[in-house]
Design a protein around this motif. Structure first.
Motif, PDB file in Angstrom:
ATOM      1  N   ALA A  17       1.090  -1.367   0.148  1.00  0.00           N
ATOM      2  CA  ALA A  17      -0.165   0.184   0.263  1.00  0.00           C
ATOM      3  C   ALA A  17       0.670   0.713   0.160  1.00  0.00           C
ATOM      4  N   ALA A  18       1.890   1.362   0.969  1.00  0.00           N
ATOM      5  CA  ALA A  18       3.063   2.163   1.519  1.00  0.00           C
ATOM      6  C   ALA A  18       3.376   2.323  -0.754  1.00  0.00           C
ATOM      7  N   GLY A  21       1.257   3.695  -3.129  1.00  0.00           N
ATOM      8  CA  GLY A  21       1.920   5.246  -2.894  1.00  0.00           C
ATOM      9  C   GLY A  21       2.228   5.495  -3.345  1.00  0.00           C
ATOM     10  N   SER A  24       2.226   6.056  -6.932  1.00  0.00           N
ATOM     11  CA  SER A  24       1.440   7.003  -7.644  1.00  0.00           C
ATOM     12  C   SER A  24       1.702   8.068  -7.593  1.00  0.00           C
ATOM     13  N   TRP A  25       1.904   8.698  -6.365  1.00  0.00           N
ATOM     14  CA  TRP A  25       2.676  10.403  -6.329  1.00  0.00           C
ATOM     15  C   TRP A  25       3.590  10.480  -6.602  1.00  0.00           C
ATOM     16  N   TRP A  31      -2.419  11.546  -9.505  1.00  0.00           N
ATOM     17  CA  TRP A  31      -2.245  10.621  -8.760  1.00  0.00           C
ATOM     18  C   TRP A  31      -3.377   9.960  -9.151  1.00  0.00           C
ATOM     19  N   GLN A  32      -4.577  10.623  -9.648  1.00  0.00           N
ATOM     20  CA  GLN A  32      -5.802  10.409 -10.171  1.00  0.00           C
ATOM     21  C   GLN A  32      -5.668   9.474 -11.413  1.00  0.00           C
ATOM     22  N   LEU A  35      -4.129   5.050 -10.378  1.00  0.00           N
ATOM     23  CA  LEU A  35      -5.587   4.650  -9.614  1.00  0.00           C
ATOM     24  C   LEU A  35      -5.800   3.690  -9.733  1.00  0.00           C
ATOM     25  N   GLY A  38      -2.429   1.111  -9.738  1.00  0.00           N
ATOM     26  CA  GLY A  38      -2.792   1.076  -8.665  1.00  0.00           C
ATOM     27  C   GLY A  38      -3.047  -0.499  -7.856  1.00  0.00           C
ATOM     28  N   LEU A  74       4.574   4.666   4.953  1.00  0.00           N
ATOM     29  CA  LEU A  74       3.804   5.078   5.261  1.00  0.00           C
ATOM     30  C   LEU A  74       4.017   7.060   6.174  1.00  0.00           C
ATOM     31  N   LEU A  77       5.129   8.735   2.906  1.00  0.00           N
ATOM     32  CA  LEU A  77       4.021   9.353   2.446  1.00  0.00           C
ATOM     33  C   LEU A  77       3.363  10.319   3.391  1.00  0.00           C
ATOM     34  N   ARG A  81       3.228  14.593   1.810  1.00  0.00           N
ATOM     35  CA  ARG A  81       1.832  15.268   2.198  1.00  0.00           C
ATOM     36  C   ARG A  81       2.193  16.087   2.991  1.00  0.00           C
TER      37      ARG A  81
END
Length: 87
Positions: A17-18, A21, A24-25, A31-32, A35, A38, A74, A77, A81
């Motif tokens: 997940a991390a 993520g 994707s970022w 990032w959409q 999606l 991912g 995480l 991430l 942000r």
């Protein structure tokens, strides 16, 4: 055996997940747009992480490695942000 299996399932869920993520970022563009890719990549990567858990000598080492990897991912991430390097 059960320690390694649960390490692959519980903290092993957060490792891909991390990772996905972060990918994707960090790819160019919104990032959409990443999606669907991912979500499609998540399950096979998670299965690989769960299988890799059995390569550890015991459950304690698997838990430590996966909790550490998930925590670092995480935290990265959150840091991206917090610094507003991604939107």
């Amino acid at each position: 055996m059960w320690g390694r299996a649960t390490a692959g399932i519980v903290p092993g869920f957060f490792v891909p997940a991390a990772g996905i993520g972060l990918v994707s970022w960090l790819l160019p563009g919104p990032w959409q747009g990443t999606l669907v890719g991912g979500v499609l990549a998540f399950f096979p990567v998670w299965m690989g992480v769960m299988a890799l858990a059995f390569a550890f000598r015991n459950g304690k080492r698997a838990w430590l490695a996966y909790v550490g990897a998930a925590g670092v991912g995480l935290l990265l991430l959150w840091g991206l942000r917090y610094l507003q390097w991604v939107h």
